[in-house]
Every structure is written in C-alpha cells, then in structure tokens.
Design a protein around this motif. Structure first.
Motif, mmCIF file in Angstrom:
data_model
loop_
_atom_site.group_PDB
_atom_site.id
_atom_site.type_symbol
_atom_site.label_atom_id
_atom_site.label_comp_id
_atom_site.label_asym_id
_atom_site.label_seq_id
_atom_site.Cartn_x
_atom_site.Cartn_y
_atom_site.Cartn_z
ATOM 1 N N LYS A 1 0.817 -1.222 0.000
ATOM 2 C CA LYS A 1 0.000 0.000 0.000
ATOM 3 C C LYS A 1 0.848 1.268 0.000
ATOM 4 C CE LYS A 1 -3.714 -2.459 2.324
ATOM 5 N NZ LYS A 1 -4.638 -2.538 3.480
ATOM 6 N N GLY A 2 2.020 1.176 -0.635
ATOM 7 C CA GLY A 2 2.865 2.344 -0.796
ATOM 8 C C GLY A 2 3.694 2.721 0.407
ATOM 9 N N VAL A 3 3.760 1.870 1.428
ATOM 10 C CA VAL A 3 4.461 2.273 2.651
ATOM 11 C C VAL A 3 5.940 1.891 2.655
ATOM 12 C CG1 VAL A 3 2.318 2.080 3.953
ATOM 13 C CG2 VAL A 3 3.927 0.168 3.962
ATOM 14 N N LEU A 4 6.377 1.026 1.744
ATOM 15 C CA LEU A 4 7.792 0.671 1.703
ATOM 16 C C LEU A 4 8.601 1.825 1.110
ATOM 17 C CD1 LEU A 4 7.747 -3.048 0.460
ATOM 18 C CD2 LEU A 4 8.118 -2.216 2.785
ATOM 19 N N SER A 5 9.795 2.036 1.635
ATOM 20 C CA SER A 5 10.657 3.105 1.130
ATOM 21 C C SER A 5 11.263 2.708 -0.214
ATOM 22 C CB SER A 5 11.776 3.392 2.130
ATOM 23 O OG SER A 5 12.678 2.298 2.192
ATOM 24 N N VAL A 6 11.773 3.705 -0.911
ATOM 25 C CA VAL A 6 12.443 3.437 -2.188
ATOM 26 C C VAL A 6 13.620 2.489 -1.974
ATOM 27 C CG1 VAL A 6 13.753 4.476 -4.073
ATOM 28 C CG2 VAL A 6 11.736 5.652 -3.157
ATOM 29 N N ARG A 7 14.340 2.700 -0.913
ATOM 30 C CA ARG A 7 15.490 1.834 -0.615
ATOM 31 C C ARG A 7 15.056 0.392 -0.385
ATOM 32 N NH1 ARG A 7 19.959 2.713 4.263
ATOM 33 N NH2 ARG A 7 21.178 0.816 3.839
ATOM 34 N N GLU A 8 14.008 0.201 0.389
ATOM 35 C CA GLU A 8 13.518 -1.154 0.646
ATOM 36 C C GLU A 8 13.068 -1.831 -0.642
ATOM 37 O OE1 GLU A 8 11.535 -1.261 5.021
ATOM 38 O OE2 GLU A 8 10.681 0.220 3.636
ATOM 39 N N LEU A 9 12.351 -1.110 -1.459
ATOM 40 C CA LEU A 9 11.882 -1.679 -2.731
ATOM 41 C C LEU A 9 13.059 -2.034 -3.626
ATOM 42 C CD1 LEU A 9 8.919 0.777 -3.357
ATOM 43 C CD2 LEU A 9 8.708 -1.682 -2.930
ATOM 44 N N SER A 10 14.032 -1.133 -3.700
ATOM 45 C CA SER A 10 15.214 -1.357 -4.524
ATOM 46 C C SER A 10 15.948 -2.623 -4.101
ATOM 47 C CB SER A 10 16.148 -0.146 -4.437
ATOM 48 O OG SER A 10 17.377 -0.395 -5.077
ATOM 49 N N GLU A 11 16.122 -2.801 -2.793
ATOM 50 C CA GLU A 11 16.849 -3.968 -2.288
ATOM 51 C C GLU A 11 16.087 -5.263 -2.535
ATOM 52 O OE1 GLU A 11 17.450 -2.918 1.786
ATOM 53 O OE2 GLU A 11 19.249 -1.704 1.372
ATOM 54 N N LYS A 12 14.786 -5.216 -2.461
ATOM 55 C CA LYS A 12 13.972 -6.422 -2.616
ATOM 56 C C LYS A 12 13.917 -6.898 -4.067
ATOM 57 C CE LYS A 12 10.985 -5.744 1.423
ATOM 58 N NZ LYS A 12 11.296 -7.035 2.073
ATOM 59 N N VAL A 13 14.028 -5.992 -5.014
ATOM 60 C CA VAL A 13 13.932 -6.386 -6.425
ATOM 61 C C VAL A 13 15.290 -6.389 -7.129
ATOM 62 C CG1 VAL A 13 11.560 -5.561 -6.602
ATOM 63 C CG2 VAL A 13 13.428 -4.027 -7.226
ATOM 64 N N PHE A 14 16.351 -6.053 -6.377
ATOM 65 C CA PHE A 14 17.713 -6.045 -6.940
ATOM 66 C C PHE A 14 17.805 -5.144 -8.171
ATOM 67 C CE2 PHE A 14 17.019 -10.210 -4.930
ATOM 68 C CZ PHE A 14 18.005 -10.163 -3.944
ATOM 69 N N TRP A 15 17.320 -3.912 -7.966
ATOM 70 C CA TRP A 15 17.288 -2.911 -9.032
ATOM 71 C C TRP A 15 17.594 -1.570 -8.371
ATOM 72 C CZ3 TRP A 15 12.306 -1.612 -12.324
ATOM 73 C CH2 TRP A 15 12.688 -0.964 -13.500
ATOM 74 N N SER A 16 18.574 -0.868 -8.847
ATOM 75 C CA SER A 16 19.011 0.351 -8.152
ATOM 76 C C SER A 16 17.909 1.402 -8.141
ATOM 77 C CB SER A 16 20.269 0.920 -8.810
ATOM 78 O OG SER A 16 19.964 1.588 -10.014
ATOM 79 N N SER A 17 17.870 2.170 -7.062
ATOM 80 C CA SER A 17 16.854 3.214 -6.933
ATOM 81 C C SER A 17 16.991 4.253 -8.049
ATOM 82 C CB SER A 17 16.955 3.887 -5.563
ATOM 83 O OG SER A 17 18.248 4.426 -5.358
ATOM 84 N N ARG A 18 18.190 4.507 -8.463
ATOM 85 C CA ARG A 18 18.407 5.465 -9.551
ATOM 86 C C ARG A 18 17.773 4.964 -10.852
ATOM 87 N NH1 ARG A 18 24.343 7.860 -11.458
ATOM 88 N NH2 ARG A 18 23.550 9.240 -13.097
ATOM 89 N N GLN A 19 17.956 3.674 -11.149
ATOM 90 C CA GLN A 19 17.368 3.112 -12.362
ATOM 91 C C GLN A 19 15.852 3.057 -12.271
ATOM 92 O OE1 GLN A 19 19.618 -0.598 -12.333
ATOM 93 N NE2 GLN A 19 20.782 0.058 -14.134
ATOM 94 N N ILE A 20 15.331 2.741 -11.085
ATOM 95 C CA ILE A 20 13.883 2.701 -10.896
ATOM 96 C C ILE A 20 13.280 4.086 -11.117
ATOM 97 C CG2 ILE A 20 12.013 2.325 -9.241
ATOM 98 C CD1 ILE A 20 13.745 0.158 -7.938
ATOM 99 N N ASN A 21 13.915 5.106 -10.548
ATOM 100 C CA ASN A 21 13.390 6.460 -10.712
ATOM 101 C C ASN A 21 13.476 6.934 -12.158
ATOM 102 O OD1 ASN A 21 12.291 7.536 -8.254
ATOM 103 N ND2 ASN A 21 14.337 7.395 -7.367
#
Length: 253
Positions: A157-177
């Motif tokens: 429901k949108g509560v995970l941080s960008v860092r948490e999401l990045s670590e869980k999917v093995f995709w850098s936050s910079r690339q996700i953004n």
C-alpha cells in the motif's frame, strides 16, 4: 459519509489474465437533471474513460496520473464507462508512455478499440468487449523486476521506502526512478505517497482521522491528506456537498 443518491457506481474486478494490469472496470452515472461538481483526487491509477452524454455520441480520453486535486463536473444524465489501469499496463498493454499527460488527459479517437454504442449499454457488455481486447494487447516477456516491484508497491500500500523496494527487487533506486520518470512522469517516492494517500481514504470515510499507514505522525498525516485532497482529514470526512466521491477502486474483502 455517503455517496449522493443521484450518483450510481458499479465496478467489476478484472479476470486473472489482466490482474497485473487492470484495477477494475467500472461505470458511473449521474441520474440527476443537474451537473454534479466534484474534486478529483490522486489515486495512483490512470484511466481510459468513455463519456456518454444525453442524445449525443460518446467521447473517449486517456487520463494521466494525478498528483494534485482538481475540480471537475459530471454532466447531468451523463454515464461514464472506464478502465482503471495499474502502471505496468503502460508499457506492456498500451505500449505508450504516459509521462506527458500527468494531471491532464489526451483525447482518443471515437473508434478506439472498436468500441461502439452497443458496447456501452451496460457495464457487463463493456467489460466483455474491453477484456477481450486488452488480453490480446498484452506484450510477452514482462521484466520480472518490474513485475515484482509493482507487486510489492501494491501489496504494501505504498508504505515501503524506495530503498527497501530497490533492495527487494535487486534494481538500483536510480534506475527505478529513471524508469518511473520516463514512463509515468513522476518519481517512485511520489507515486508511493499517492498510493498511500489513496489507501487511507477507506479509513477516513470510516471516521478514522489518524494515521494508519506508516505516516511519521499525526501532523505528517494531515499534511499529506491536505496535499492530495486540498483539505484536512476532518473536512474530507464531512464531505460538504458530496464533492468528494471517495470510491475505493475495489471493495475490501
């Protein structure tokens, strides 16, 4: 808080083949002889809408993501048929970036997807027509990182941080953004904040005017609600003149 008697709303949940791409297929009707003024709230989805006016042809439009509240009006005796899409649909179903239509819309041709007035005489007929069409448009080879990313965003429901999401999917936050800004026109953090706000609406409609979804504190909650609705939680709950149509995309189980 209730929906005005003149506004009729019905939604159908998508079949499993579309569940990664579609939130719901719905219709809304203003049965009154006068227009109904509303405030459109950000909800984390984008819609394709078919608007039918009395004694006239329908009009189709693709709505972009909303990041702020906006004023709108449902014309008298108007009927809307619509599809609410999850973000994965932009790349893998519609194959068209939506970054340029944030807080706005683009008009679609009247023969879009082969929709005719015969498909717009009931929600069931509309759902059957668009479901077949959407299934035929799904592109193969969906990136597993993106699929997992969106699963996590929606399930949390949108509560995970960008860092948490990045670590869980093995995709850098910079690339996700970069991906989010290119395809959707907003950052991942902004999108998660919108989704968390939208997920707060059922609590607010129930009169729970305090944080439920990992807001820092009460002040943060009030600030976020006001940012996306234009009013504080108490005023949103009171819903003067029924201007906030607080439909959650799908009924809670």
């Amino acid at each position: 808080m209730r929906t005005p008697d003149s506004i009729k709303y019905k939604v159908i949940k998508p079949e499993p083949a579309l569940s990664d791409f579609v939130e719901g297929v719905w219709m809304l009707e203003n049965t009154a002889d006068t227009a109904h003024d509303i405030v459109v709230l950000p909800n984390g989805r984008f819609d394709i809408i078919f608007l039918i006016l009395p004694n006239g042809p329908y009009h189709a439009a693709q709505m972009g993501l909303e990041t702020e509240p906006s004023q709108a009006s449902i014309p008298a005796k108007a009927i809307l048929f619509a599809i609410s899409f999850k973000l994965l649909a932009i790349e893998y179903l519609l194959d068209k970036k939506a970054a340029s239509i944030v807080n706005t819309a683009v008009v679609l041709p009247n023969d879009f997807w082969g929709i005719t007035t015969a498909n717009l005489n009931s929600l069931e007929n509309f759902y059957e027509k668009v479901s077949v069409k959407m299934i035929s448009l799904i592109k193969p080879g969906i990136d597993s990182r993106k699929q997992k990313l969106f699963d996590l965003i929606y399930s949390s429901k949108g509560v995970l941080s960008v860092r948490e999401l990045s670590e869980k999917v093995f995709w850098s936050s910079r690339q996700i953004n970069r991906y989010f800004n290119e395809f959707f026109g907003i950052s991942l953090k902004s999108y998660c904040n919108i989704l968390r706000f939208e997920e707060s609406l059922p609590y607010i409609t129930a009169g729970k005017l305090f944080p439920e979804l990992n807001f820092t504190d009460q002040n943060h909650f009030i600030k976020e609600v006001k940012k996306y609705s234009g009013v504080i939680p108490k005023e949103l709950f009171r819903n003067k003149n029924d201007r906030f149509l607080l439909f959650h995309p799908m009924p809670k189980k």
